[in-house]
Design an enzyme around this catalytic site. Structure first.
Site, PDB file in Angstrom:
ATOM      1  CB  THR A 150      -0.795  -0.060   1.200  1.00 26.34           C
ATOM      2  OG1 THR A 150      -1.703  -1.211   1.199  1.00 26.34           O
ATOM      3  CG2 THR A 150      -1.871   1.162   1.299  1.00 26.34           C
ATOM      4  N   GLY A 155      -4.164   2.097  -2.238  1.00 25.49           N
ATOM      5  CA  GLY A 155      -4.217   0.848  -1.362  1.00 25.49           C
ATOM      6  C   GLY A 155      -5.011  -0.149  -2.348  1.00 25.49           C
ATOM      7  N   GLY A 189       2.799  -3.175   7.998  1.00 25.05           N
ATOM      8  CA  GLY A 189       2.901  -3.611   9.549  1.00 25.05           C
ATOM      9  C   GLY A 189       4.182  -3.794   9.760  1.00 25.05           C
ATOM     10  CE1 TYR A 286      -1.713  -8.151  -8.014  1.00 24.80           C
ATOM     11  CE2 TYR A 286      -4.312  -8.290  -8.372  1.00 24.80           C
ATOM     12  CZ  TYR A 286      -2.960  -7.602  -8.561  1.00 24.80           C
ATOM     13  OH  TYR A 286      -2.712  -6.325  -9.313  1.00 24.80           O
ATOM     14  CB  SER A 390     -16.439  -8.189   2.870  1.00 28.21           C
ATOM     15  OG  SER A 390     -15.322  -8.173   1.655  1.00 28.21           O
ATOM     16  N   GLY A 409     -21.883   0.338  31.448  1.00 26.90           N
ATOM     17  CA  GLY A 409     -20.760   1.261  31.719  1.00 26.90           C
ATOM     18  C   GLY A 409     -19.306   0.445  31.538  1.00 26.90           C
ATOM     19  CE1 TYR A 431      -5.926  -7.475   8.550  1.00 26.82           C
ATOM     20  CE2 TYR A 431      -6.086  -5.844   9.779  1.00 26.82           C
ATOM     21  CZ  TYR A 431      -6.252  -7.185   9.927  1.00 26.82           C
ATOM     22  OH  TYR A 431      -6.581  -8.054  10.792  1.00 26.82           O
ATOM     23  CD  GLU A 432      -4.120  -8.977   3.101  1.00 29.89           C
ATOM     24  OE1 GLU A 432      -4.156  -9.205   1.898  1.00 29.89           O
ATOM     25  OE2 GLU A 432      -3.248  -8.513   3.924  1.00 29.89           O
ATOM     26  CD  GLU A 434     -13.598  -0.485   2.212  1.00 33.97           C
ATOM     27  OE1 GLU A 434     -14.050  -0.029   3.163  1.00 33.97           O
ATOM     28  OE2 GLU A 434     -13.998  -0.647   1.244  1.00 33.97           O
TER      29      GLU A 434
END
Ligand SMILES: CCCCCCCCCC/C=C\C/C=C/C(=O)SCCNC(=O)CCNC(=O)[C@H](O)C(C)(C)COP(=O)(O)OP(=O)(O)OC[C@H]1O[C@@H](n2cnc3c(N)ncnc32)[C@H](O)[C@@H]1OP(=O)(O)O
Ligand SMILES: Cc1cc2nc3c(=O)[nH]c(=O)nc-3n(C[C@H](O)[C@H](O)[C@H](O)COP(=O)(O)OP(=O)(O)OC[C@H]3O[C@@H](n4cnc5c(N)ncnc54)[C@H](O)[C@@H]3O)c2cc1C
Length: 671
Positions: A150, A155, A189, A286, A390, A409, A431-432, A434
């Site tokens: 990215t 990206g 990362g 890919y 997704s 709370g 990530y990976e 959208e």
């Protein structure tokens, strides 16, 4: 029936819950992790790590700065690397995963992307000449790598990445360059501070011709000093929503030369004299993304399980309000709304983990095929993993948030572990690939399946049901209480909806095309419908996977799993009722029937709720939650946790002394 979690000194409400268990929790745990041996091995790892001072956290990370957290995590990482074999079989993926979760946690660590993407990219995409050199060193952790794809400006749309790799025939090198600010690698990362190498995705140029994105191994830092090499600018992108202990990074490369062999050339190749040979399948490069998307399902199933454990146990311990007058305050788990919030999350966590098991088998079969020169399984797996990535990340995110809110709370406090869990988990929607973009990949595949089905052509695994003949009217509520047939009726209804939505999306797309729009513009006019079809198709796939696992589970746990499956299917059908109603396949009466069955499921599952979450077998270390602790002794632990806040090191804070006290004094003297 035994729930193995019962121990003396535990919160009595939790013990009471565990005593109503109707199945053997160990049987279910063993089923979830593949075998009794796997379950025992997990527990051994937990026990050893919990007793080991190298992994103790005197101050919870909640109270430390990001730098201190990274330091503590790096220290633990070193201990895992040097002493890993004391705890587990370091060659076993699941044992290592569990060791890392136990020893380090979920917020990132220096080797996350080295193991998660750098090594898989090299192993899956690089040729022997490169792998012989780098993989032994990478496995031996002499070098650490990141996966730098990215960029600041791009990206999703990999075709427009700006980083260039230009082949220089004269020297047989690639010149790797960052031409603009937006071309800087941004987000990868472990790129910022930890890695000294990276797989860098670049646009390949040969003789001035742009070929497209390809991966290259690039050394970033000196192996001795860890200083960036000349021409390389690298650093951390700064604080973000979560993953505090991951150094997501930026990178700019100023005409860096790397030898020809540093291109990952297992599939696409560049010869010494600059001749380009494309891969046998255009998207084999890919492959690392398909690998990670598949494996993400397991991680996200476990994330949702964590939240479900916390919310269920806490709801059993927490007493608040009365359902009837004149009786003691009830456990909040007795409220129907609480059950409706939490129980579907338990079912979904199981469904996701079971679906992962199916996908893993398919992924392994695909890799075997590729090794034998066959890529025919790739399109189907790419399509369904794109959809699953997704749907699952979104489902898990919503579920975690429901669980957090179900804790009132205290769910808002970091003590619950849920805000941090949500922060880490929800990144998976982005990530990976959208989510909106990945769903379109699934939808593209569905459009081809619709065409094939209409032409009577063979249909591959995930879309095989497109070839079934629909009965026209749903059988829901008409099976005379036969559970197996009721489940089948719900699956059939969901399949009908997914198929119909795909056909309708295809027709809408075609219509816009006939109206004069280009295919692409027409696509953009129907993507909401396309993604809707992709989502429902993916949820059908999950429901089928879950159903398959439950119907083939051992008889001792099948009844409880069948109850859970009933809840799952009823919930899914009610949640997607509009799709079932739209074309009259189901009637309003049938939806009302589904709702009433769903409410019955909540009552049926109530006595087993705590035992179902206990069966995920996550330890207190993994949960990292005061509210979710196994013993249920929540209130004392909450106070002890808060005492550790740095604000409590002194009774009067310097900020109060410096500003607030003088302000009050001034105000008093004005009177
Ligand atoms: C140890 C295991 C790991 C455990 C998991 C834990 C994870 C650790 C946690 C770490 C946290 C974060 C790590 C994050 C890493 C990253 O994010 S890396 C960067 C990821 N980036 C992306 O995912 C980019 C998304 N974009 C794309 O994938 C593509 O650009 C996109 C698919 C959107 C479009 O590509 P195009 O080239 O334009 O292709 P298109 O025209 O749409 O399609 C052409 C054709 O190819 C098929 N296709 C596309 N992608 C693939 C693929 N990956 N595999 C197979 N086939 C693919 C597509 O369906 C089309 O087919 P058709 O037949 O022509 O229709
Ligand atoms: C925690 C985290 C870790 C990461 N780790 C890595 C890593 O290790 N290595 C790495 O290389 N990258 C990494 N990334 C980057 C990540 O892969 C990208 O952010 C992701 O692929 C999305 O791309 P983008 O940021 O360009 O979003 P964009 O594509 O700009 O998306 C922005 C919006 O536009 C929409 N959009 C874009 N294209 C389309 C389309 N075709 N149709 C419809 N809508 C569209 C999206 O849906 C989204 O709503 C990481 C990101 C995060 C958050």
């Amino acid at each position: 029936m035994p729930n193995r979690c019962i121990k003396e000194g535990d919160n009595p409400d939790l013990t009471k819950e565990r005593k109503t268990c109707t199945f053997d929790t160990d049987e279910l745990t063993a089923n979830l992790y593949g075998s009794r041996n796997n379950m025992e091995r997990r527990r051994e790892i937990t026990k050893k790590i919990s007793a080991d001072p190298d992994f103790a956290d005197p101050i919870p990370h909640d109270f430390l700065s990001r730098e201190k957290c990274i330091e503590a995590t790096a220290k633990k990482t070193k201990a895992v690397v040097q002493r890993g074999s004391e705890f587990c079989d370091v060659t076993n993926y699941y044992e290592m995963l569990h060791l890392i979760n136990e020893a380090i946690g979920i917020g990132g660590y220096p080797l996350a992307l080295h193991y998660g993407m750098f090594l898989p990219a090299l192993e899956g995409q690089a040729e022997k000449e490169l792998t012989d050199d780098i993989i032994p060193r990478a496995k031996n952790l002499e070098v650490i790598g990141a996966y730098a794809q990215t960029e600041m400006g791009h990206g999703t749309n990999l075709r427009e990445l700006e980083t260039t790799a230009t082949y220089d025939k004269a020297t047989q090198e690639f010149i790797i360059n960052t031409p603009t600010r937006s071309a800087m690698k941004w987000w990868p990362g472990n790129l910022g501070k930890m890695s000294n190498y990276a797989v860098v995705t670049c646009q390949l140029f040969i003789d001035g011709r742009k070929i497209g994105p390809h991966n290259f191994l690039v050394q970033l830092r000196c192996e001795k000093t860890h200083e960036p090499l000349p021409g390389i600018i690298v650093g951390d992108i700064g604080p973000k929503m979560a993953f505090d202990t991951n150094d997501n990074g930026f990178l700019a490369l100023d005409n860096i030369r790397v030898p020809r062999k540093n291109m990952l050339m297992k599939h696409a190749k560049v010869s010494p004299d600059g001749v380009y040979t494309p891969p046998m399948h255009a998207k084999l490069n890919y492959g690392t993304m398909v690998y990670v998307r598949a494996h993400m399902l397991y991680a996200h199933g476990q994330f949702l399980a964590t939240a479900a454990i916390v919310a269920t146990r806490y709801s059993a311990v927490r007493r608040q309000g009365r359902i009837e007058h004149g009786v003691p305050e009830v456990q909040i788990l007795d409220y129907q709304t609480q059950q409706h919030r939490i129980f579907p999350q338990i079912a979904r966590a199981y469904a996701i983990i079971f679906t992962y098991m199916d996908i893993k088998d398919q992924y392994d079969a695909m890799i075997k095929g590729i090794a034998e020169g066959q890529t025919d399984l790739l399109p189907d797996l790419h399509a369904i993993t794109s959809g699953l990535k997704s749907v699952v990340t979104h489902m898990a995110g919503l579920g975690i948030e429901q669980c957090r809110m179900a804790c009132g709370g205290h769910g808002y406090s970091d003590a619950s572990g849920l805000p941090k869990l949500y922060g880490v988990q929800i990144g998976g929607c982005t990530y990976e690939g959208e989510n909106m973009v990945m769903l379109q990949q699934t939808a593209r595949y569905l459009m081809k399946a619709v065409a094939s089905a209409l032409q009577g052509k063979p249909l591959s695994h995930s879309v095989a049901y497109f070839g079934k003949k629909s009965s026209g009217k749903s059988r829901i509520g008409k099976e005379g209480g036969d559970i197996a047939r009721e489940h089948e009726a719900m699956l059939e209804a969901l399949e009908h909806a997914a198929c119909r939505l795909s056909v309708e999306a295809s027709q809408m797309w075609e219509k816009r095309g006939r109206g004069g729009e280009t295919k692409e513009r027409a696509w953009n006019g129907v993507t909401v419908e396309m993604n809707r079809a992709a989502r429902v198709h993916t949820r059908v796939f999950m429901a089928r996977s879950f159903h398959r696992r439950v119907t083939s589970s051992p008889p001792s746990i099948r009844p409880v799993l069948t109850d859970l499956l009933s809840l799952y299917l009823h919930y899914e059908c009610v949640d997607m009722a509009h799709h079932l109603l739209e074309d009259g396949f189901c009637s309003g009466e049938q939806i009302r029937y589904l709702k009433s069955r769903l409410y019955e499921d909540l009552t049926t599952l109530r006595p087993n709720a705590v035992s179902l979450v206990d069966s995920f077998d996550q330890s207190d270390r993994e949960l990292n939650s005061v509210l979710g602790r196994r013993d249920g002794n929540v209130y004392e632990a909450l106070y002890q946790w808060a005492r550790k806040s740095e604000l409590n090191y002194t009774d009067v804070l310097p900020a109060v002394q410096k500003y607030v006290m003088p302000m009050m004094e001034e105000n008093r003297s004005k009177l």
